[in-house]
Write a protein that holds these residues in place. Structure first.
Motif, PDB file in Angstrom:
ATOM      1  N   SER A 145       0.908  -1.518   0.204  1.00  0.00           N
ATOM      2  CA  SER A 145      -0.152   0.385  -0.128  1.00  0.00           C
ATOM      3  C   SER A 145       0.762   0.792  -0.047  1.00  0.00           C
ATOM      4  CB  SER A 145      -0.667   0.366   1.322  1.00  0.00           C
ATOM      5  OG  SER A 145      -0.682   0.157   2.498  1.00  0.00           O
ATOM      6  N   SER A 146       1.741   1.188   0.275  1.00  0.00           N
ATOM      7  CA  SER A 146       3.068   2.259   0.152  1.00  0.00           C
ATOM      8  C   SER A 146       3.169   2.818  -1.098  1.00  0.00           C
ATOM      9  CB  SER A 146       4.295   2.013   1.055  1.00  0.00           C
ATOM     10  OG  SER A 146       5.346   0.939   0.300  1.00  0.00           O
ATOM     11  N   MET A 147       3.023   1.686  -1.935  1.00  0.00           N
ATOM     12  CA  MET A 147       3.490   1.810  -3.433  1.00  0.00           C
ATOM     13  C   MET A 147       2.413   3.380  -3.202  1.00  0.00           C
ATOM     14  SD  MET A 147       5.689   0.525  -4.916  1.00  0.00           S
ATOM     15  CE  MET A 147       5.050   0.243  -6.288  1.00  0.00           C
ATOM     16  N   ILE A 148       1.082   3.393  -3.209  1.00  0.00           N
ATOM     17  CA  ILE A 148      -0.010   4.784  -3.508  1.00  0.00           C
ATOM     18  C   ILE A 148       0.284   5.955  -3.004  1.00  0.00           C
ATOM     19  CG2 ILE A 148      -2.424   4.897  -2.859  1.00  0.00           C
ATOM     20  CD1 ILE A 148      -3.260   2.327  -2.415  1.00  0.00           C
ATOM     21  N   THR A 149       0.848   6.050  -1.178  1.00  0.00           N
ATOM     22  CA  THR A 149       1.952   7.144  -1.158  1.00  0.00           C
ATOM     23  C   THR A 149       3.334   7.064  -2.424  1.00  0.00           C
ATOM     24  OG1 THR A 149       0.786   6.849   0.498  1.00  0.00           O
ATOM     25  CG2 THR A 149       2.589   8.408   0.898  1.00  0.00           C
ATOM     26  N   MET A 150       4.231   6.607  -2.963  1.00  0.00           N
ATOM     27  CA  MET A 150       4.607   6.884  -3.951  1.00  0.00           C
ATOM     28  C   MET A 150       4.855   7.454  -5.172  1.00  0.00           C
ATOM     29  SD  MET A 150       7.041   2.959  -3.047  1.00  0.00           S
ATOM     30  CE  MET A 150       8.261   3.563  -3.989  1.00  0.00           C
ATOM     31  N   GLY A 151       3.331   6.931  -5.334  1.00  0.00           N
ATOM     32  CA  GLY A 151       3.081   6.795  -6.917  1.00  0.00           C
ATOM     33  C   GLY A 151       2.501   8.507  -6.406  1.00  0.00           C
ATOM     34  N   LEU A 152       1.901   8.182  -5.830  1.00  0.00           N
ATOM     35  CA  LEU A 152       1.304  10.456  -5.069  1.00  0.00           C
ATOM     36  C   LEU A 152       1.824  11.522  -5.496  1.00  0.00           C
ATOM     37  CD1 LEU A 152      -2.165   9.512  -2.715  1.00  0.00           C
ATOM     38  CD2 LEU A 152      -1.902   9.736  -5.264  1.00  0.00           C
ATOM     39  N   ILE A 153       3.019  10.902  -4.586  1.00  0.00           N
ATOM     40  CA  ILE A 153       4.732  11.687  -4.651  1.00  0.00           C
ATOM     41  C   ILE A 153       4.967  11.791  -6.215  1.00  0.00           C
ATOM     42  CG2 ILE A 153       6.723  12.210  -3.762  1.00  0.00           C
ATOM     43  CD1 ILE A 153       5.500  10.827  -1.119  1.00  0.00           C
ATOM     44  N   VAL A 154       4.795  11.046  -6.223  1.00  0.00           N
ATOM     45  CA  VAL A 154       5.972  11.370  -8.026  1.00  0.00           C
ATOM     46  C   VAL A 154       4.830  11.943  -8.740  1.00  0.00           C
ATOM     47  CG1 VAL A 154       6.404   9.525  -9.854  1.00  0.00           C
ATOM     48  CG2 VAL A 154       7.241   8.656  -7.860  1.00  0.00           C
ATOM     49  N   VAL A 155       3.605  12.099  -8.764  1.00  0.00           N
ATOM     50  CA  VAL A 155       2.844  12.299  -9.561  1.00  0.00           C
ATOM     51  C   VAL A 155       2.921  13.872  -8.712  1.00  0.00           C
ATOM     52  CG1 VAL A 155       0.409  12.675 -10.104  1.00  0.00           C
ATOM     53  CG2 VAL A 155       1.425  10.209 -10.237  1.00  0.00           C
ATOM     54  N   VAL A 156       2.560  14.279  -8.348  1.00  0.00           N
ATOM     55  CA  VAL A 156       2.372  16.237  -7.972  1.00  0.00           C
ATOM     56  C   VAL A 156       4.031  16.160  -7.608  1.00  0.00           C
ATOM     57  CG1 VAL A 156       2.169  17.416  -5.982  1.00  0.00           C
ATOM     58  CG2 VAL A 156       0.770  15.314  -6.012  1.00  0.00           C
ATOM     59  N   CYS A 157       4.643  15.819  -7.543  1.00  0.00           N
ATOM     60  CA  CYS A 157       6.578  16.008  -8.019  1.00  0.00           C
ATOM     61  C   CYS A 157       6.256  16.336  -9.617  1.00  0.00           C
ATOM     62  CB  CYS A 157       7.742  14.882  -8.082  1.00  0.00           C
ATOM     63  SG  CYS A 157       9.085  15.597  -8.087  1.00  0.00           S
TER      64      CYS A 157
END
Length: 167
Positions: free
Chosen positions: A40-52
């Motif tokens: 589930s941490s992949m979701i957080t990592m993905g959100l950080i990447v998308v926002v960045c």
């Protein structure tokens, strides 16, 4: 603000790989589960990447000449900081899970469930994406050199040292 140095990213990954290896050894001796992040941490990592990436593309669009709207310099500075944090966090996560995977490689043939191994590989891939996006977005925020500045003229060497030239 300094730019990201790839050597630092590699050094961070190596140090965290050693720490991950040692942590896995200690947790296995204590009969504890592997210290791996959940998927589930992949979701957080993905959100950080998308926002960045979205913020970086805004800065890049302004830098490349689409200046219909004014760019907030504070937002651009925050974008650079987010990009660097994304790259460093990716290096930490990649190193940690690489160390755990290195510890588990000798026991892969004895494992019945390879789910944890694939989970580590997925987290390592996500961490690499974070590093790549962080480095790319930081480059988006770099301003090109100004063309309006006069070129620096090289100094001419005087032939007579210490002697003054009179007209």
């Amino acid at each position: 603000m300094r730019t990201i140095r790839p050597a630092w990213l590699v050094a961070i990954s190596i140090v965290l790989a050693v720490l991950g290896f040692v942590a896995t050894e200690l947790t296995s001796r204590a009969s504890l589960p592997l210290p791996v992040l959940p998927l589930s941490s992949m979701i957080t990592m993905g959100l950080i990447v998308v926002v960045c990436l979205i913020l970086g593309l805004k800065v890049r669009r302004w830098r490349d000449g689409n200046r219909e709207k004014a760019l907030d310099p504070l937002m651009a500075a925050r974008t650079v900081v987010l990009a660097q944090a994304c790259a460093y966090a990716g290096a930490v996560l990649f190193g940690w899970h690489t160390g755990i995977l290195m510890d588990q490689l000798p026991t892969i043939s004895m494992r019945i469930d390879l789910g944890v191994i694939w989970q580590m590989v997925a987290l390592m891939a996500g961490a690499l994406v974070m590093v790549v996006v962080g480095v790319i977005v930081e480059r988006f925020c770099k301003l090109p050199p100004e063309d309006t500045e006069p070129p620096v003229k090289p100094r001419t060497k005087r032939e007579g040292r210490g002697e003054e030239e009179f007209a």
